[in-house]
Scaffold this motif. Sequence first.
Motif, PDB file in Angstrom:
ATOM      1  N   GLN A 272      41.044  46.038  32.352  1.00  0.00           N
ATOM      2  CA  GLN A 272      41.826  45.213  33.277  1.00  0.00           C
ATOM      3  C   GLN A 272      41.958  45.896  34.641  1.00  0.00           C
ATOM      4  O   GLN A 272      41.896  45.233  35.678  1.00  0.00           O
ATOM      5  CB  GLN A 272      43.202  44.893  32.685  1.00  0.00           C
ATOM      6  N   ASP A 273      42.122  47.225  34.633  1.00  0.00           N
ATOM      7  CA  ASP A 273      42.163  47.971  35.898  1.00  0.00           C
ATOM      8  C   ASP A 273      40.833  47.830  36.634  1.00  0.00           C
ATOM      9  O   ASP A 273      40.792  47.631  37.849  1.00  0.00           O
ATOM     10  CB  ASP A 273      42.451  49.454  35.650  1.00  0.00           C
TER      11      ASP A 273
ATOM     12  N   ASP B  20      40.085  45.993  40.323  1.00  0.00           N
ATOM     13  CA  ASP B  20      39.535  46.738  41.448  1.00  0.00           C
ATOM     14  C   ASP B  20      38.207  46.194  41.971  1.00  0.00           C
ATOM     15  O   ASP B  20      37.721  46.649  43.016  1.00  0.00           O
ATOM     16  CB  ASP B  20      39.361  48.214  41.075  1.00  0.00           C
ATOM     17  N   LEU B  21      37.600  45.235  41.261  1.00  0.00           N
ATOM     18  CA  LEU B  21      36.344  44.662  41.747  1.00  0.00           C
ATOM     19  C   LEU B  21      36.588  43.927  43.059  1.00  0.00           C
ATOM     20  O   LEU B  21      37.615  43.281  43.235  1.00  0.00           O
ATOM     21  CB  LEU B  21      35.775  43.674  40.723  1.00  0.00           C
ATOM     22  N   PRO B  22      35.654  44.008  43.975  1.00  0.00           N
ATOM     23  CA  PRO B  22      35.837  43.299  45.245  1.00  0.00           C
ATOM     24  C   PRO B  22      35.904  41.788  45.012  1.00  0.00           C
ATOM     25  O   PRO B  22      35.222  41.251  44.147  1.00  0.00           O
ATOM     26  CB  PRO B  22      34.593  43.660  46.061  1.00  0.00           C
TER      27      PRO B  22
END
Length: 82
Positions: A49-50, A54-56
């Motif tokens: 989930q982190d 954090d994906l653009p």
Amino acid sequence: MNYLTQEKTFLSFIFTKAKYAASFEHLHFNLLAKTDEVAFLENGTPDIQDYLHDLPKIDDQANKKIAAIVRNANPFTLGHKH
């Protein structure tokens, strides 16, 4: 788990038979994928989930073409040479 913490490893994965997945979920592992035969679970931080968070973000992503490359680069099996 104490050993992993001492070694500064805070994320661990389990690849097991599907019938054992629930046993690991009781130990606070999160099920990532499961087939009739196998299961893949994780526990720790940062978790999936982190990573997803954090994906653009891509504007209008639903209407864009997206691609990926999956490569077997395991030096022990020489899979990267195939």
